[in-house]
Motif scaffolding. Sequence first.
Motif, short mmCIF file in Angstrom:
data_model
loop_
_atom_site.label_atom_id
_atom_site.label_comp_id
_atom_site.label_asym_id
_atom_site.label_seq_id
_atom_site.Cartn_x
_atom_site.Cartn_y
_atom_site.Cartn_z
N ILE A 84 0.85 -1.19 0.00
CA ILE A 84 0.00 0.00 0.00
C ILE A 84 0.89 1.24 0.00
N TYR A 85 0.48 2.26 -0.78
CA TYR A 85 1.20 3.52 -0.81
C TYR A 85 0.64 4.45 0.26
N TYR A 86 1.56 5.13 0.96
CA TYR A 86 1.18 6.08 2.01
C TYR A 86 1.77 7.45 1.68
N TRP A 87 0.94 8.46 1.80
CA TRP A 87 1.34 9.84 1.54
C TRP A 87 1.26 10.59 2.87
N TYR A 88 2.43 11.04 3.34
CA TYR A 88 2.52 11.83 4.57
C TYR A 88 2.81 13.28 4.20
N GLY A 89 2.27 14.22 4.98
CA GLY A 89 2.56 15.61 4.72
C GLY A 89 1.98 16.54 5.78
N GLU A 90 2.27 17.81 5.63
CA GLU A 90 1.83 18.84 6.56
C GLU A 90 0.34 19.13 6.37
N VAL B 118 -1.87 33.32 8.30
CA VAL B 118 -1.68 34.67 8.83
C VAL B 118 -0.30 35.18 8.42
N LEU B 119 -0.19 36.49 8.29
CA LEU B 119 1.07 37.13 7.97
C LEU B 119 1.68 37.63 9.27
N LYS B 120 2.82 37.08 9.64
CA LYS B 120 3.48 37.45 10.89
C LYS B 120 4.28 38.74 10.73
N GLU B 121 4.69 39.28 11.89
CA GLU B 121 5.42 40.55 11.89
C GLU B 121 6.76 40.45 11.18
N ASN B 122 7.30 39.24 11.05
CA ASN B 122 8.57 39.06 10.35
C ASN B 122 8.38 38.90 8.85
N GLY B 123 7.14 39.06 8.38
CA GLY B 123 6.87 38.99 6.95
C GLY B 123 6.61 37.59 6.43
N LEU B 124 6.54 36.58 7.32
CA LEU B 124 6.33 35.20 6.91
C LEU B 124 4.86 34.82 7.00
N HIS B 125 4.36 34.17 5.96
CA HIS B 125 3.02 33.59 6.02
C HIS B 125 3.12 32.23 6.71
N ARG B 126 2.18 31.94 7.61
CA ARG B 126 2.22 30.65 8.29
C ARG B 126 0.83 30.25 8.78
N VAL B 127 0.70 28.96 9.00
CA VAL B 127 -0.48 28.39 9.64
C VAL B 127 0.00 27.76 10.94
N ASP B 128 -0.74 27.96 12.02
CA ASP B 128 -0.38 27.29 13.28
C ASP B 128 -0.21 25.80 13.03
N PHE B 129 0.78 25.22 13.66
CA PHE B 129 1.07 23.79 13.49
C PHE B 129 -0.13 22.95 13.92
N ILE B 130 -0.61 22.12 13.02
CA ILE B 130 -1.76 21.25 13.27
C ILE B 130 -1.29 19.81 13.47
#
Length: 303
Positions: free
Chosen positions: A29-35, A42-54
């Motif tokens: 069986i093939y398994y696909w892992y990912g974020e 959200v756009l952080k103050e350092n200019g980086l786009h990010r999503v809270d770690f889920i």
Amino acid sequence: MNKNGTMWLDTDGNPIQAHGGMIEKFDGIYYWYGENKAGETVLKENGLHRVDFIGFSCYSSADCISWKNEGLVLKASDQPGSPLHKSRVGERPKVLYNEKSRKYVMWFHLDSHDYMTAHTGVAVADRPTGPFQFVREMCPNRFDSRDMTLFKDTDGKAYLIYSSDWNKTLRIAQLTDDYLDVNGVYSHAFPEQEREAPAIFIKDGLYYMITSGCTGWEPNNALFGISHNIFSGWKLIGDPCTGENARQTYFGQSTYVFEKDGRHYLMLDHWNPSNLKESGYSILPVRADNGHLTVSFQEYTSL
């Protein structure tokens, strides 16, 4: 059938959340892992786009076409001070099976929200669908580690390949026999070339490594290198992509090369920085022959 360069749907009709990931075959069986990036961007103050770690998702498939959602196999934590706290960064999960321990071992990029910690995380499970139990956070061989991948050689030895020295150099570190740590044997490739997003495979005794330039979420041209020895002799060759939009890697970024039915395929992420949960994917055929490497875009990939 899912279309390359777009968001993909699972067997329930929901968007696949497996970014920066990998596909590997375990027990047929093939398994696909990912974020999983299903949260708000959200756009952080350092200019980086990010999503809270889920956490990290897993999907399973018999044919690499229809993907069943197996849920989160490693979850973020709400507990303050936890290495897996939702305020931190968890990226690029890679999983190998260890025949000796009979465990599935996951490595991933684990970082602070501002990307200043630059560590790796290690987790382990009894089954490919988890749940994975967190083992440790570490700085491999005392070097910073950002974009990374795992590679299992034909002799069973495994390696961590990661961007280091503030992304200026790729490092190659051999893992211990149980794959849970580095064993102190390491080398580097492409010094001062500023490469990231490594994807490595071997064919006919020759190692190939595809990498991306360091331009954040923005696409750039991929480069590949070759070597007869995983630790030394790496030589940059050129861009493997051909045709329209090749210089932008078809507006994607490399994440992993996997094998199916004797053929190799390159996985790409098509990042949407303003709404990361809507980022797309491609799986493209790779042709490797005596040091030559070609990746061509197809609207739909026959697997």
